[in-house]
Design a protein around this motif. Structure first.
Motif, PDB file in Angstrom:
ATOM      1  N   ASP A   1      11.488  21.193  37.211  1.00  0.00           N
ATOM      2  CA  ASP A   1      12.940  21.149  37.434  1.00  0.00           C
ATOM      3  C   ASP A   1      13.698  20.842  36.133  1.00  0.00           C
ATOM      4  O   ASP A   1      14.633  20.014  36.129  1.00  0.00           O
TER       5      ASP A   1
ATOM      6  N   LEU B   1      14.654  14.633  40.700  1.00  0.00           N
ATOM      7  CA  LEU B   1      14.654  15.400  39.444  1.00  0.00           C
ATOM      8  C   LEU B   1      15.848  16.344  39.365  1.00  0.00           C
ATOM      9  O   LEU B   1      16.400  16.575  38.299  1.00  0.00           O
ATOM     10  N   LYS B   2      16.228  16.885  40.509  1.00  0.00           N
ATOM     11  CA  LYS B   2      17.331  17.875  40.485  1.00  0.00           C
ATOM     12  C   LYS B   2      18.660  17.230  40.095  1.00  0.00           C
ATOM     13  O   LYS B   2      19.584  17.914  39.678  1.00  0.00           O
TER      14      LYS B   2
ATOM     15  N   MET C   1      18.824  15.072  37.681  1.00  0.00           N
ATOM     16  CA  MET C   1      18.728  14.669  36.261  1.00  0.00           C
ATOM     17  C   MET C   1      19.303  15.743  35.352  1.00  0.00           C
ATOM     18  O   MET C   1      19.457  16.899  35.741  1.00  0.00           O
TER      19      MET C   1
HETATM   20 MG    MG Z   1      17.889  19.253  36.890  1.00  0.00          MG
END
Ligand code: MG
Ligand code: NAI
Ligand code: PYR
Length: 376
Positions: free
Chosen positions: A290, A254-255, A257
């Motif tokens: 996130d 997720l980080k 994205m």
């Molecule tokens: Mg992110």
């Protein structure tokens, strides 16, 4: 047979398992049908329409469960219904057992016969999942587009772009029914679509039939990690029939994205293919982790009941009639399609992937389908 149709009680679940046309068919075959009052209201079918077709209308859900030999539903029974289910009662509905242990345990305890729409198999297809996957696949893009809007907490990008401005990137994980329909809708809106699957044959087919703005790609952790960085909208659409979905998008991805990107995990009903997915409702469909918007509604078609009820009952009615005409045992002895739908029978798990999901004893379904004379 005595057939009961309760009103669905899951959040914003507006579908009904039998239409007045279905009641009419059941009556023609000599069955009695009991429908809970207002069960069809959300799909546009009044109590009067059901009564005209020959149904008896009952005021309460307790009465419907109390009288019926076969309950036909749409969604899995929820906690309130567990105690209403009787030993030997046949339940024909979606269960998605592998995603929810308490339901599995409750149905084992009830000693009922649970025949799940989602594992009925015809050839290599799932005829009772297909129509709702078609609905959910198409909806996934309209919901994704909505939550990409800035006021909905998305990153504020239009799927199709406009002349002079690039379109959004859509990544579809799983190229089955949901994946096919979502890719088709996203492509129609002009998005830049990538669709992944582990089946090369399926990717060949998709490459043949999809528009030029759809690219196919083999599904692998490496490829997902690369593609997810650029994606504005990700659709989770994988399935291993009857089993818990594999986590293809892990928390650490997720980080990487874009902030405000949207994940729509359609596979949430089988536990979800996005690690951070948790089931949500139409009343409160999203949450954010996130900076990534998660949409994880487990009964997406429930929001478009005018379409979904007809699509679902077109597919379920012939099977429901077979069960009513022959009883579950004979129907499952004579139909390999219905046989694969049996998940829990009289206290035993008879579907391997469900037993494996919770480390429960597995009993081959054949043990329940042998005639007594043959068994001795
Ligand atoms: Mg992110
Ligand atoms: N949330 C909702 O309201 C609804 C959810 N669903 C769910 O959507 C999910 C998908 O359903 P369908 O499209 O009908 O299934 P399907 O069986 O038609 O397609 C699943 C696809 O996933 C592929 N796949 C399996 N493992 C994969 C991997 N590691 N990477 C990429 N692809 C992989 C398979 O090869 C197959 O093509 C199911 O869990 C179904 O229950 C369906 C309707 C409504
Ligand atoms: C398949 C499914 O979960 C639904 O139609 O709600």
């Amino acid at each position: 047979m005595i057939i009961g149709v309760p009103k669905e009680i899951k959040n914003n679940e507006n579908r009904v398992a039998l239409t007045p046309a279905g009641v009419n068919e059941m009556k023609k075959h000599g069955h009695q049908v009991y429908v809970q009052s207002t069960a069809g209201e959300g799909s546009g079918f009044s109590d009067e329409a059901f009564a005209e077709a020959g149904a008896n209308i009952l005021a309460t859900i307790e009465e419907v469960y109390g009288i019926a030999e076969m309950i036909i539903k749409v969604k899995e029974p929820i906690e309130f219904e567990y105690d209403l289910i009787r030993e030997d009662q046949l339940l024909f509905t979606y269960f998605h057992f592998a995603s929810y242990e308490p339901l599995t345990k409750a149905m084992i305890e009830s000693k009922s016969v649970c025949l799940a729409y989602e594992t009925v198999e015809r050839g290599r297809g799932l005829p009772l999942l297909v129509p709702m996957s078609e609905v959910a696949g198409r909806m996934s893009i309209q919901e994704g587009a909505k939550y990409l809007e800035k006021p909905m907490q998305g990153r504020g990008i239009l799927l199709g772009g406009v002349p002079g401005v690039k379109p959004a990137k859509v990544l579809v994980l799983g190229g089955g029914i949901v994946g096919y329909q979502s890719a088709k809708m996203a492509a129609g809106l002009g998005a830049d679509v990538t669709i992944m699957d582990i089946s090369l044959d399926r990717l060949r087919y998709l490459d043949d039939v999809m528009a030029a703005n759809v690219t196919t790609m083999m599904s692998s952790e490496y490829n997902i990690r690369q593609e997810i960085k650029e994606a504005d909208l990700v659709i989770g659409a994988v399935l291993i029939p009857g089993a818990k979905a594999p986590h293809l998008v892990t928390r650490d991805m997720l980080k990487d994205m874009k902030p405000g990107a949207v994940l729509v995990d359609v596979a949430v009903d089988q536990g979800g293919c996005i690690e951070t997915c948790k089931p949500t409702t139409h009343a409160d469909p999203i949450f954010i982790i996130d900076d990534v918007v998660h949409y994880c509604v487990a009964n997406m078609p429930g929001a478009v009941p005018y379409t979904s009820t007809l699509a679902l009952t077109n597919a379920t009615l012939p099977y429901a009639l077979e069960l009513a005409n022959k009883g579950w045992k004979k129907a499952c002895q004579e139909s390999s399609e219905l046989k694969t739908g049996l998940n829990v029978v009289k206290g035993d798990v008879v579907y391997k992937a469900v037993a494996e999901a919770f480390d429960l004893p597995y009993v081959p379904v054949e043990e329940y389908l042998q005639d007594e004379e043959m068994a001795v």
